[in-house]
Design a protein around this motif. Structure first.
Motif, PDB file in Angstrom:
ATOM      1  N   LEU A 119       0.829  -1.203   0.000  1.00  0.00           N
ATOM      2  CA  LEU A 119       0.000   0.000   0.000  1.00  0.00           C
ATOM      3  C   LEU A 119       0.864   1.253   0.000  1.00  0.00           C
ATOM      4  N   ILE A 120       1.996   1.195   0.697  1.00  0.00           N
ATOM      5  CA  ILE A 120       2.925   2.331   0.667  1.00  0.00           C
ATOM      6  C   ILE A 120       3.434   2.566  -0.755  1.00  0.00           C
ATOM      7  N   THR A 125       4.847   9.291  -2.824  1.00  0.00           N
ATOM      8  CA  THR A 125       4.926  10.426  -3.754  1.00  0.00           C
ATOM      9  C   THR A 125       5.202   9.977  -5.182  1.00  0.00           C
ATOM     10  N   ARG A 126       6.080   8.999  -5.347  1.00  0.00           N
ATOM     11  CA  ARG A 126       6.348   8.445  -6.671  1.00  0.00           C
ATOM     12  C   ARG A 126       5.712   7.066  -6.799  1.00  0.00           C
ATOM     13  N   GLY A 127       4.547   6.920  -6.207  1.00  0.00           N
ATOM     14  CA  GLY A 127       3.842   5.655  -6.257  1.00  0.00           C
ATOM     15  C   GLY A 127       2.927   5.548  -7.458  1.00  0.00           C
ATOM     16  N   TYR A 128       2.156   4.459  -7.478  1.00  0.00           N
ATOM     17  CA  TYR A 128       1.330   4.173  -8.646  1.00  0.00           C
ATOM     18  C   TYR A 128       0.202   5.189  -8.824  1.00  0.00           C
ATOM     19  N   VAL A 129      -0.371   5.681  -7.709  1.00  0.00           N
ATOM     20  CA  VAL A 129      -1.460   6.654  -7.837  1.00  0.00           C
ATOM     21  C   VAL A 129      -0.936   7.951  -8.438  1.00  0.00           C
ATOM     22  N   ASN A 130       0.144   8.484  -7.886  1.00  0.00           N
ATOM     23  CA  ASN A 130       0.696   9.735  -8.420  1.00  0.00           C
ATOM     24  C   ASN A 130       1.269   9.554  -9.819  1.00  0.00           C
ATOM     25  N   PHE A 131       1.852   8.389 -10.077  1.00  0.00           N
ATOM     26  CA  PHE A 131       2.373   8.123 -11.422  1.00  0.00           C
ATOM     27  C   PHE A 131       1.243   8.139 -12.452  1.00  0.00           C
ATOM     28  N   SER A 132       0.114   7.500 -12.112  1.00  0.00           N
ATOM     29  CA  SER A 132      -1.035   7.481 -13.020  1.00  0.00           C
ATOM     30  C   SER A 132      -1.630   8.873 -13.180  1.00  0.00           C
ATOM     31  N   VAL A 160       1.699  18.551  -9.529  1.00  0.00           N
ATOM     32  CA  VAL A 160       2.052  18.520  -8.110  1.00  0.00           C
ATOM     33  C   VAL A 160       1.537  17.210  -7.525  1.00  0.00           C
ATOM     34  N   PRO A 161       2.428  16.335  -7.063  1.00  0.00           N
ATOM     35  CA  PRO A 161       1.983  15.031  -6.540  1.00  0.00           C
ATOM     36  C   PRO A 161       1.061  15.190  -5.335  1.00  0.00           C
ATOM     37  N   PHE A 162       0.134  14.263  -5.202  1.00  0.00           N
ATOM     38  CA  PHE A 162      -0.761  14.247  -4.052  1.00  0.00           C
ATOM     39  C   PHE A 162      -0.001  13.737  -2.825  1.00  0.00           C
ATOM     40  N   GLU A 163      -0.275  14.361  -1.686  1.00  0.00           N
ATOM     41  CA  GLU A 163       0.315  13.914  -0.419  1.00  0.00           C
ATOM     42  C   GLU A 163      -0.619  12.861   0.182  1.00  0.00           C
TER      43      GLU A 163
END
Length: 304
Positions: A119-120, A125-132, A160-163
């Motif tokens: 889940l992390i 910040t550079r995870g799958y949600v922000n990447f998508s 701007v990536p989501f926190e």
């Protein structure tokens, strides 16, 4: 004589195991909750209630309230999400029902720590949600440039990536992710046993889908709802790993405070008192569940 020997043969081993590895440690921790810490390692059981009174300090009360809020919100979200899932499984065909149930219990086959780190990887910040989201932002920005609207910077100069990590939202999201199956399974069990002739009668008599759901399905599923709320709320209230890994400094729950008392603070009496306060809350929830069951048996479960 033979029956008595067989009974004690099967009864004694699990009873001894339960007494030695559950009741005895529990009694020891219970005694520590009435003890005083003297020096670095000395603990003396004096019968004091100071540890329980210390839990009434505003600092710890706020953490208790926050833990209740997280657990209650988690339970509510799980109930809203689990009900349609349980309905789909209960009303699915015999071919698909075991497959859907397998998908629900599949997370239990993976260690909780591994699931939390996964889940992390999704939320960082550079995870799958922000990447998508960044990929969609670039595609939308390219589309606006083709339309000649790029000069107006409708989407901003850069993404701007989501926190999404290390805050209260991440903790609740993680708790829902972990505890959702605990809500789905009792709801499914209640809905699967439901007499569907009541639903057909309600629809035949002119009730709409929504009225049938709230007047017939919900009352029939009430035992499953109560069971799901309890077995979701209690583990969520005592969660340690999820807020520890996903939460920030302002997202700690009471289980994290208990862990610190036993480890870094080395204050076992206070940690034991906090642990038993959680246990008292658990007993209270189970008592409410028993009273609800008694009331359902007394009034009957047939909807009006």
């Amino acid at each position: 004589m033979h029956r008595s020997t067989s009974f004690w043969t099967f009864f004694l081993p699990p009873s001894l195991w339960l007494a030695l590895f559950f009741l005895a440690p529990l009694a020891l921790v219970f005694g520590f909750s009435f003890a005083e810490k003297r020096g670095l390692i000395d603990i003396v059981i004096t019968g004091t209630l100071d540890n329980y009174l210390r839990a009434l300090d505003p600092l710890y009360l706020r953490i208790f309230v926050k833990s209740f809020w997280f657990a209650g919100l988690t339970t509510l979200i799980c109930l809203i999400m689990a009900f349609p899932i349980a309905l789909i499984i209960a009303f699915s065909s015999a071919k698909w029902k075991p497959i859907l149930l397998l998908l629900v219990i599949l997370p239990f086959w993976t260690n909780l720590l591994i699931r939390t780190y996964a889940l992390i990887a999704v939320l960082r910040t550079r995870g799958y949600v922000n990447f998508s989201a960044e990929w969609l932002w670039e595609k939308a920005n390219a589309g606006l440039n083709l339309l000649g609207l790029g000069d107006y910077q409708l989407l901003g100069e850069r993404f701007v990536p989501f926190e999404l990590l290390y805050n209260n939202t991440a903790v609740v999201f993680g708790l829902v992710y972990v505890h959702l199956p605990f809500m789905v399974l009792p709801l499914y069990a209640a809905l699967d046993r439901m007499d569907r002739s009541y639903i057909e009668a309600s629809l035949d008599l002119g009730a709409g889908q929504l009225r049938t759901f709230f007047s017939v399905v919900m009352p029939l599923a009430l035992p499953g709802i109560i069971s799901g709320i309890i077995i979701t709320f209690i583990p969520a209230l005592g969660s340690f790993l999820t807020p520890d890994l996903l939460g920030g400094t302002d997202s700690q729950m009471i289980a994290n405070v208990i862990e610190r008392q036993f480890k870094s603070a080395n204050d076992w009496p206070f940690g034991a008192a906090l642990s038993f306060i959680l246990m008292y809350i658990t007993f209270f929830a189970l008592a409410v569940r028993a009273l609800a069951d008694k009331g359902n048996r007394g009034s009957g479960s047939t909807p009006a």
